[in-house]
Design a protein around this motif. Structure first.
Motif, PDB file in Angstrom:
ATOM      1  N   LEU A 182      45.507  27.617  67.768  1.00 10.37           N
ATOM      2  CA  LEU A 182      45.206  26.864  68.998  1.00 10.37           C
ATOM      3  C   LEU A 182      45.659  25.376  68.646  1.00 10.37           C
ATOM      4  O   LEU A 182      45.709  24.526  69.574  1.00 10.37           O
ATOM      5  CB  LEU A 182      43.963  26.858  69.339  1.00 10.37           C
ATOM      6  N   GLY A 183      46.160  25.136  67.528  1.00 12.70           N
ATOM      7  CA  GLY A 183      46.613  23.842  67.110  1.00 12.70           C
ATOM      8  C   GLY A 183      45.522  22.797  67.247  1.00 12.70           C
ATOM      9  O   GLY A 183      45.694  21.550  67.581  1.00 12.70           O
ATOM     10  N   MET A 184      43.963  23.233  66.802  1.00 17.33           N
ATOM     11  CA  MET A 184      43.308  22.032  66.672  1.00 17.33           C
ATOM     12  C   MET A 184      42.492  22.109  65.499  1.00 17.33           C
ATOM     13  O   MET A 184      42.571  22.951  64.738  1.00 17.33           O
ATOM     14  CB  MET A 184      42.264  22.427  68.027  1.00 17.33           C
ATOM     15  N   PRO A 185      41.776  20.932  65.040  1.00 12.24           N
ATOM     16  CA  PRO A 185      40.836  20.995  63.951  1.00 12.24           C
ATOM     17  C   PRO A 185      39.951  21.868  63.778  1.00 12.24           C
ATOM     18  O   PRO A 185      39.205  22.217  65.083  1.00 12.24           O
ATOM     19  CB  PRO A 185      40.276  19.473  63.823  1.00 12.24           C
ATOM     20  N   SER A 186      39.554  22.584  62.726  1.00 14.58           N
ATOM     21  CA  SER A 186      38.668  23.557  62.493  1.00 14.58           C
ATOM     22  C   SER A 186      37.425  22.962  63.078  1.00 14.58           C
ATOM     23  O   SER A 186      36.485  23.863  63.717  1.00 14.58           O
ATOM     24  CB  SER A 186      38.390  24.003  61.209  1.00 14.58           C
ATOM     25  N   GLY A 187      36.700  22.022  62.860  1.00 15.29           N
ATOM     26  CA  GLY A 187      35.823  21.257  63.336  1.00 15.29           C
ATOM     27  C   GLY A 187      35.315  21.015  64.874  1.00 15.29           C
ATOM     28  O   GLY A 187      34.339  21.068  65.122  1.00 15.29           O
ATOM     29  N   LEU A 218      42.254  34.327  73.098  1.00 18.69           N
ATOM     30  CA  LEU A 218      42.757  34.642  71.653  1.00 18.69           C
ATOM     31  C   LEU A 218      41.219  35.248  71.169  1.00 18.69           C
ATOM     32  O   LEU A 218      41.260  35.791  70.340  1.00 18.69           O
ATOM     33  CB  LEU A 218      42.872  33.105  70.895  1.00 18.69           C
ATOM     34  N   MET A 219      40.235  34.698  71.572  1.00 17.84           N
ATOM     35  CA  MET A 219      39.032  35.119  70.760  1.00 17.84           C
ATOM     36  C   MET A 219      38.951  36.717  71.517  1.00 17.84           C
ATOM     37  O   MET A 219      38.269  37.328  70.631  1.00 17.84           O
ATOM     38  CB  MET A 219      37.627  34.484  71.826  1.00 17.84           C
ATOM     39  N   ALA A 220      39.214  37.030  72.516  1.00 17.44           N
ATOM     40  CA  ALA A 220      39.097  38.467  73.059  1.00 17.44           C
ATOM     41  C   ALA A 220      40.092  39.266  72.292  1.00 17.44           C
ATOM     42  O   ALA A 220      39.859  40.392  71.982  1.00 17.44           O
ATOM     43  CB  ALA A 220      39.512  38.716  74.528  1.00 17.44           C
ATOM     44  N   THR A 221      41.335  38.804  71.961  1.00 12.83           N
ATOM     45  CA  THR A 221      42.417  39.416  71.362  1.00 12.83           C
ATOM     46  C   THR A 221      42.382  39.590  69.710  1.00 12.83           C
ATOM     47  O   THR A 221      42.808  40.402  69.089  1.00 12.83           O
ATOM     48  CB  THR A 221      43.891  39.179  71.624  1.00 12.83           C
ATOM     49  N   PRO A 230      42.284  23.637  76.754  1.00 16.12           N
ATOM     50  CA  PRO A 230      42.626  25.204  76.062  1.00 16.12           C
ATOM     51  C   PRO A 230      41.570  26.280  76.236  1.00 16.12           C
ATOM     52  O   PRO A 230      41.697  27.139  75.622  1.00 16.12           O
ATOM     53  CB  PRO A 230      42.253  24.190  74.615  1.00 16.12           C
ATOM     54  N   CYS A 231      40.834  26.150  77.233  1.00 20.16           N
ATOM     55  CA  CYS A 231      39.916  27.176  77.422  1.00 20.16           C
ATOM     56  C   CYS A 231      40.613  28.467  77.585  1.00 20.16           C
ATOM     57  O   CYS A 231      40.135  29.659  77.299  1.00 20.16           O
ATOM     58  CB  CYS A 231      39.049  26.833  78.619  1.00 20.16           C
ATOM     59  N   ARG A 232      41.671  28.524  78.574  1.00 19.94           N
ATOM     60  CA  ARG A 232      42.080  29.824  79.002  1.00 19.94           C
ATOM     61  C   ARG A 232      42.766  30.548  77.610  1.00 19.94           C
ATOM     62  O   ARG A 232      42.374  31.614  77.270  1.00 19.94           O
ATOM     63  CB  ARG A 232      43.364  29.541  79.949  1.00 19.94           C
ATOM     64  N   SER A 233      43.453  29.602  76.698  1.00 20.28           N
ATOM     65  CA  SER A 233      44.103  30.276  75.505  1.00 20.28           C
ATOM     66  C   SER A 233      42.981  30.600  74.519  1.00 20.28           C
ATOM     67  O   SER A 233      43.152  31.624  73.912  1.00 20.28           O
ATOM     68  CB  SER A 233      45.276  29.127  74.899  1.00 20.28           C
ATOM     69  N   LEU A 234      41.992  29.775  74.397  1.00 21.62           N
ATOM     70  CA  LEU A 234      41.016  30.013  73.592  1.00 21.62           C
ATOM     71  C   LEU A 234      40.169  31.148  73.848  1.00 21.62           C
ATOM     72  O   LEU A 234      39.860  32.220  72.816  1.00 21.62           O
ATOM     73  CB  LEU A 234      39.789  28.746  73.621  1.00 21.62           C
TER      74      LEU A 234
END
Length: 190
Positions: A161-166, A145-148, A138-142
Motif C-alpha cells: 500500500l506504500g505506507m509505513p508499517s506503523g 488487499l486484506m481480503a485478497t 486508502p480504505c478501498r485498496s486496504l
C-alpha cells in the motif's frame, strides 16, 4: 417518555435514559439472538455487540420511533455473524468483483445447504463489496488487499500500500470503523 426524548437524554449522558432503553428492549434482543441457536456466551456477545453498535450510532438514528426495529435488525446481524463464525463460514465476495477484477476479494465460504441462507449470505457479500468500492483511498485498496491476501503480514501489506508499517494498524482501524458506519447507516434507512 418518548423515544426521541430518551435518545436525546442518552446522547447527553443520562444513565437513566440508557437504563430505560436497556429495560425496554433487552428481552426482545435476547429472544432474537437465541433464535440463532447460539450458546449463552455467544448470545451475550451478540446482545452486547448490539448495545455497542447503538452507542456508536445513536447520533445517526433518524427515526427514533423505529429504534426497536433498528436494535432487532442489529441484534440479528450480530447473531448471524457469530453463528457463521462458529460454523467456520465466511462472507461470499461480490461475484462482479471476484470474476471481473484482479483486485477484488476472493470467493470464499462454505456451500450452504439452505438456499435461503445462501441467498442472504451472497446478498450481504455483494452489499459489503459495493460499499467498499464507494470508499475513498486508502480504505478501498486496504480492505480489498486484506481480503485478497488474508495471510499476508502487516509489513507486506503496508509495503504493497506504500505506507509505513506503523501506520497500517491505525489506518486499518479507521477504515473498518468507516465501513461499519456506512453499512449501519444503510441498514437504518427504510
Amino acid at each position: 417518555m418518548s423515544d426521541q426524548h430518551t435518545i436525546d437524554a442518552a446522547l447527553a449522558g443520562d444513565q437513566a435514559a440508557w437504563d430505560a432503553l436497556v429495560t425496554r428492549f433487552s428481552g426482545r434482543l435476547w429472544s432474537a439472538v437465541r433464535a440463532y441457536g447460539l450458546s449463552a456466551a455467544d448470545a451475550a456477545d451478540a446482545v452486547q455487540g448490539t448495545w455497542l453498535r447503538l452507542v456508536e450510532n445513536l447520533h445517526t438514528i433518524r427515526d427514533p420511533e423505529r429504534i426497536g426495529a433498528w436494535l432487532l435488525t442489529t441484534a440479528r446481524r450480530e447473531a448471524s455473524l457469530l453463528s457463521r463464525r462458529n460454523r467456520g463460514e465466511r462472507l461470499i465476495g461480490d461475484p462482479a468483483i471476484t470474476e471481473h477484477s484482479d483486485s477484488g476479494p476472493p470467493r470464499t465460504g462454505n456451500v450452504h445447504p439452505d438456499p435461503a441462507l445462501a441467498v442472504l449470505s451472497a446478498d450481504e457479500g455483494r452489499r459489503l463489496w459495493r460499499t467498499v468500492e464507494t470508499m475513498h483511498e486508502p480504505c478501498r485498496s486496504l480492505l480489498l488487499l486484506m481480503a485478497t491476501a488474508p495471510d499476508a503480514g502487516v509489513h507486506q501489506l503496508a509495503g504493497r500500500l506504500g505506507m509505513p508499517s506503523g501506520s497500517y494498524g491505525p489506518t486499518r482501524g479507521r477504515c473498518l470503523n468507516r465501513l461499519r458506519t456506512m453499512l449501519t447507516a444503510q441498514e437504518a434507512q427504510p
